[in-house]
Design a protein around this motif. Structure first.
Motif, PDB file in Angstrom:
ATOM      1  N   LYS A 106       0.823  -1.210   0.000  1.00  0.00           N
ATOM      2  CA  LYS A 106       0.000   0.000   0.000  1.00  0.00           C
ATOM      3  C   LYS A 106       0.850   1.250   0.000  1.00  0.00           C
ATOM      4  CE  LYS A 106      -3.729  -1.142   3.182  1.00  0.00           C
ATOM      5  NZ  LYS A 106      -4.485  -0.680   4.342  1.00  0.00           N
ATOM      6  N   TYR A 107       1.996   1.207   0.700  1.00  0.00           N
ATOM      7  CA  TYR A 107       2.797   2.407   0.933  1.00  0.00           C
ATOM      8  C   TYR A 107       4.142   2.264   0.246  1.00  0.00           C
ATOM      9  CZ  TYR A 107      -0.577   2.949   4.773  1.00  0.00           C
ATOM     10  OH  TYR A 107      -1.705   3.037   5.518  1.00  0.00           O
ATOM     11  N   GLU A 108       4.676   3.414  -0.185  1.00  0.00           N
ATOM     12  CA  GLU A 108       5.938   3.439  -0.901  1.00  0.00           C
ATOM     13  C   GLU A 108       7.077   2.834  -0.084  1.00  0.00           C
ATOM     14  OE1 GLU A 108       6.305   7.291  -2.773  1.00  0.00           O
ATOM     15  OE2 GLU A 108       8.493   7.004  -2.803  1.00  0.00           O
ATOM     16  N   ASP A 287     -10.126   1.459  13.626  1.00  0.00           N
ATOM     17  CA  ASP A 287     -10.629   1.170  12.277  1.00  0.00           C
ATOM     18  C   ASP A 287     -12.095   0.771  12.391  1.00  0.00           C
ATOM     19  OD1 ASP A 287      -8.163   1.589  10.910  1.00  0.00           O
ATOM     20  OD2 ASP A 287      -7.466  -0.333  11.711  1.00  0.00           O
ATOM     21  N   ARG A 288     -12.919   1.343  11.503  1.00  0.00           N
ATOM     22  CA  ARG A 288     -14.369   1.185  11.680  1.00  0.00           C
ATOM     23  C   ARG A 288     -14.880  -0.102  11.043  1.00  0.00           C
ATOM     24  NH1 ARG A 288     -17.736   6.338  10.866  1.00  0.00           N
ATOM     25  NH2 ARG A 288     -18.362   6.101  13.033  1.00  0.00           N
ATOM     26  N   VAL A 289     -14.623  -1.212  11.717  1.00  0.00           N
ATOM     27  CA  VAL A 289     -15.164  -2.485  11.236  1.00  0.00           C
ATOM     28  C   VAL A 289     -16.347  -2.903  12.102  1.00  0.00           C
ATOM     29  CG1 VAL A 289     -13.000  -3.325  10.224  1.00  0.00           C
ATOM     30  CG2 VAL A 289     -13.536  -3.853  12.604  1.00  0.00           C
ATOM     31  N   ALA A 290     -17.179  -3.756  11.539  1.00  0.00           N
ATOM     32  CA  ALA A 290     -18.384  -4.198  12.242  1.00  0.00           C
ATOM     33  C   ALA A 290     -18.032  -4.817  13.593  1.00  0.00           C
ATOM     34  CB  ALA A 290     -19.132  -5.208  11.371  1.00  0.00           C
ATOM     35  N   GLY A 291     -18.762  -4.453  14.624  1.00  0.00           N
ATOM     36  CA  GLY A 291     -18.608  -5.078  15.938  1.00  0.00           C
ATOM     37  C   GLY A 291     -17.730  -4.299  16.906  1.00  0.00           C
ATOM     38  N   VAL A 292     -17.185  -3.144  16.480  1.00  0.00           N
ATOM     39  CA  VAL A 292     -16.254  -2.426  17.363  1.00  0.00           C
ATOM     40  C   VAL A 292     -16.730  -1.014  17.730  1.00  0.00           C
ATOM     41  CG1 VAL A 292     -14.337  -3.730  16.331  1.00  0.00           C
ATOM     42  CG2 VAL A 292     -14.761  -1.399  15.558  1.00  0.00           C
ATOM     43  N   ALA A 293     -17.946  -0.640  17.294  1.00  0.00           N
ATOM     44  CA  ALA A 293     -18.399   0.753  17.461  1.00  0.00           C
ATOM     45  C   ALA A 293     -18.352   1.214  18.921  1.00  0.00           C
ATOM     46  CB  ALA A 293     -19.818   0.908  16.898  1.00  0.00           C
ATOM     47  N   HIS A 294     -18.587   0.282  19.846  1.00  0.00           N
ATOM     48  CA  HIS A 294     -18.633   0.677  21.264  1.00  0.00           C
ATOM     49  C   HIS A 294     -17.254   1.046  21.821  1.00  0.00           C
ATOM     50  CE1 HIS A 294     -17.929  -3.622  20.995  1.00  0.00           C
ATOM     51  NE2 HIS A 294     -17.491  -3.648  22.231  1.00  0.00           N
ATOM     52  N   PHE A 295     -16.192   0.832  21.038  1.00  0.00           N
ATOM     53  CA  PHE A 295     -14.841   1.223  21.482  1.00  0.00           C
ATOM     54  C   PHE A 295     -14.441   2.606  20.956  1.00  0.00           C
ATOM     55  CE2 PHE A 295     -13.955  -3.470  21.833  1.00  0.00           C
ATOM     56  CZ  PHE A 295     -13.543  -3.465  23.161  1.00  0.00           C
ATOM     57  N   PRO A 319       2.886   9.713  21.398  1.00  0.00           N
ATOM     58  CA  PRO A 319       2.706   8.986  20.131  1.00  0.00           C
ATOM     59  C   PRO A 319       2.017   9.861  19.089  1.00  0.00           C
ATOM     60  CG  PRO A 319       1.035   8.301  21.727  1.00  0.00           C
ATOM     61  CD  PRO A 319       1.969   9.246  22.456  1.00  0.00           C
ATOM     62  N   LYS A 320       2.199   9.496  17.811  1.00  0.00           N
ATOM     63  CA  LYS A 320       1.520  10.205  16.726  1.00  0.00           C
ATOM     64  C   LYS A 320       0.092   9.671  16.611  1.00  0.00           C
ATOM     65  CE  LYS A 320       5.291   9.313  13.823  1.00  0.00           C
ATOM     66  NZ  LYS A 320       6.568   9.692  14.369  1.00  0.00           N
ATOM     67  N   LEU A 321      -0.866  10.576  16.663  1.00  0.00           N
ATOM     68  CA  LEU A 321      -2.272  10.177  16.562  1.00  0.00           C
ATOM     69  C   LEU A 321      -2.641  10.068  15.080  1.00  0.00           C
ATOM     70  CD1 LEU A 321      -5.058   9.732  17.970  1.00  0.00           C
ATOM     71  CD2 LEU A 321      -5.387  12.212  17.797  1.00  0.00           C
ATOM     72  N   VAL A 322      -2.989   8.871  14.637  1.00  0.00           N
ATOM     73  CA  VAL A 322      -3.238   8.651  13.209  1.00  0.00           C
ATOM     74  C   VAL A 322      -4.497   7.833  12.982  1.00  0.00           C
ATOM     75  CG1 VAL A 322      -0.808   8.753  12.479  1.00  0.00           C
ATOM     76  CG2 VAL A 322      -1.789   6.559  13.203  1.00  0.00           C
ATOM     77  N   ARG A 323      -4.917   7.882  11.737  1.00  0.00           N
ATOM     78  CA  ARG A 323      -6.028   7.046  11.297  1.00  0.00           C
ATOM     79  C   ARG A 323      -5.628   6.441   9.967  1.00  0.00           C
ATOM     80  NH1 ARG A 323     -10.486  10.197  11.713  1.00  0.00           N
ATOM     81  NH2 ARG A 323     -11.368   8.737  13.194  1.00  0.00           N
ATOM     82  N   GLU A 324      -6.102   5.229   9.725  1.00  0.00           N
ATOM     83  CA  GLU A 324      -5.863   4.601   8.433  1.00  0.00           C
ATOM     84  C   GLU A 324      -7.079   4.851   7.550  1.00  0.00           C
ATOM     85  OE1 GLU A 324      -4.190   0.770   8.713  1.00  0.00           O
ATOM     86  OE2 GLU A 324      -4.205   0.457   6.554  1.00  0.00           O
ATOM     87  N   ALA A 328      -5.343   5.881   0.983  1.00  0.00           N
ATOM     88  CA  ALA A 328      -4.352   6.923   1.275  1.00  0.00           C
ATOM     89  C   ALA A 328      -2.933   6.349   1.178  1.00  0.00           C
ATOM     90  CB  ALA A 328      -4.588   7.490   2.678  1.00  0.00           C
ATOM     91  N   GLY A 329      -1.937   7.220   0.944  1.00  0.00           N
ATOM     92  CA  GLY A 329      -0.556   6.777   0.764  1.00  0.00           C
ATOM     93  C   GLY A 329       0.209   6.587   2.047  1.00  0.00           C
ATOM     94  N   SER A 330      -0.426   6.832   3.184  1.00  0.00           N
ATOM     95  CA  SER A 330       0.213   6.617   4.492  1.00  0.00           C
ATOM     96  C   SER A 330      -0.892   6.620   5.530  1.00  0.00           C
ATOM     97  CB  SER A 330       1.194   7.751   4.809  1.00  0.00           C
ATOM     98  OG  SER A 330       0.476   8.949   5.100  1.00  0.00           O
ATOM     99  N   LYS A 331      -0.530   6.311   6.770  1.00  0.00           N
ATOM    100  CA  LYS A 331      -1.448   6.555   7.873  1.00  0.00           C
ATOM    101  C   LYS A 331      -1.610   8.084   7.963  1.00  0.00           C
ATOM    102  CE  LYS A 331      -0.861   2.180   9.532  1.00  0.00           C
ATOM    103  NZ  LYS A 331      -0.682   1.431   8.257  1.00  0.00           N
TER     104      LYS A 331
END
Ligand SMILES: *Cc1c(COP(=O)(O)O)cnc(C)c1O
Ligand code: SF4
Length: 334
Positions: A106-108, A287-295, A319-324, A328-331
């Motif tokens: 995914k990333y260079e 990461d927004r996958v099914a079953g984890v919304a309550h976290f 730490p660096k606060l990131v989202r995937e 996208a080419g990076s976090k």
């Protein structure tokens, strides 16, 4: 050198500890005196992604505390079975990034190998709970598909072994891969993404350390701890040993409601890690996958927490606060 806090008796081999993990929710609740939670367990969520907790991790939970931050990471609660808008099956676009069986490019400059689907622990918030592991592991077929791709891709300088947990493979299997990898001159760095030093520190045994110390590539080990209570004496010994074997050791955490969404926990985590020679790397938005919304923790709160950390700690412990984001080419930083 024998560390001052070395245990006086032989520890149980990691393979035995692996097999003896708790797999029954009822057993976990009974061990903690929390039988009262048994009518709140997930049904669908447990069937699809069963409970799994190493006993060494269980031993770090507080007895009788339903809100224990380690318990919350592993206990399948009925909230998992509630559908939530925007929480799907492949939130991070992994299925689109497949370059060879089990290899995501995914990333260079970096390629990620889904080395295996197995984990010693099952974290309820994990985005890989929906990934089709059976068809997608790089270690199947003696790594040959992944190695062929790496030979033909001179731009890849760093190979990440991920999963699942790559250290769930035997050291011999890992060595088989890196022996072949050492013939691919453009790969300069090997990164291991693993939670085993945290949840089953006995995995960091002498043969594994020998393997790391003898690697042709520079080695980075990115562990995964979310709360300071995860770092006990055995974990500190394992992290220290990895560093002494020559690895750069970093931690990634996931920001989780009810686990570490407070400044005290996040600051405590950074400090405990640093005492073990480990620097914080990423703090991931879920990461927004099914079953984890309550976290989920909302972005405004996440930014506020990291801002508070910045005033409290030296910069290298924030730490660096990131989202995937799929495609996208990076976090992405928040
Ligand atoms: C996260 C990730 C990486 C590594 O990203 P860094 O920002 O270098 O830590 C590489 N490949 C894939 C597919 C990833 O998901
Ligand atoms: S991949 Fe990591 S976060 Fe996911 S279940 Fe395995 S150990 Fe937990």
């Amino acid at each position: 050198m024998i560390p001052a806090n070395a245990p006086s008796t032989q520890p149980t081999p990691w393979q035995v500890q692996w097999r003896e993990a708790v797999r029954e929710p009822a057993e976990l609740l009974a061990a903690l005196g929390l039988e009262r939670l048994s009518d709140r367990l997930a049904v669908g969520g447990t069937r699809q992604f069963p409970l799994r907790v190493p006993r060494h991790f269980l031993a770090r939970m507080r007895h009788g505390d339903a809100d224990d931050p380690l318990l919350r990471q592993v206990l399948p609660l009925d909230a998992e079975d509630q559908p939530a808008a925007g929480f799907g099956l492949d939130a991070v676009g992994d299925l689109d990034a497949r370059a060879a069986p089990g290899l995501l490019h995914k990333y260079e400059g970096r390629a990620l190998l889904v080395a295996t689907g197995s984990c010693a622990i099952h974290c309820r918030y994990c985005f890989r709970r929906h990934f089709p592991y059976a068809e997608e592991t790089a270690a199947a077929n003696q790594w040959s598909g992944a190695l062929d791709h790496l030979r033909r891709a001179p731009d890849i300088e760093e190979v990440l072994l991920s999963g699942g947990d790559p250290l769930s493979l035997s050291t011999a299997k890992l060595r088989q891969f890196t022996d072949a990898l050492s013939g691919i001159g453009h790969v300069k760095r090997l990164r291991l993404h693993t939670r085993l030093p945290i949840v089953l520190p006995a995995r960091i045994d002498a043969p594994l350390l020998d393997w790391i110390a003898g690697l042709a590539q520079q080695c980075i080990v990115v562990v995964h701890a979310n709360h300071p209570n995860e770092i006990d004496r055995d974990v500190t010994s394992a992290l220290t040993a990895l560093r002494e074997a020559g690895a750069t050791v970093l931690n990634q955490a996931v920001l989780l409601r009810g686990v570490n969404d407070d400044v005290e926990s996040l600051a405590g985590l950074s400090l405990a890690l640093f005492e073990s020679g480990t620097l914080p790397y990423y703090l991931h938005q879920l990461d927004r996958v099914a079953g984890v919304a309550h976290f989920e923790v909302d972005d405004a709160r996440a930014l506020q927490l990291v801002e508070a950390l910045r005033t409290r700690l030296p910069g290298y412990l924030v730490p660096k606060l990131v989202r995937e984001v799929a495609g996208a080419g990076s976090k992405l930083p928040l």
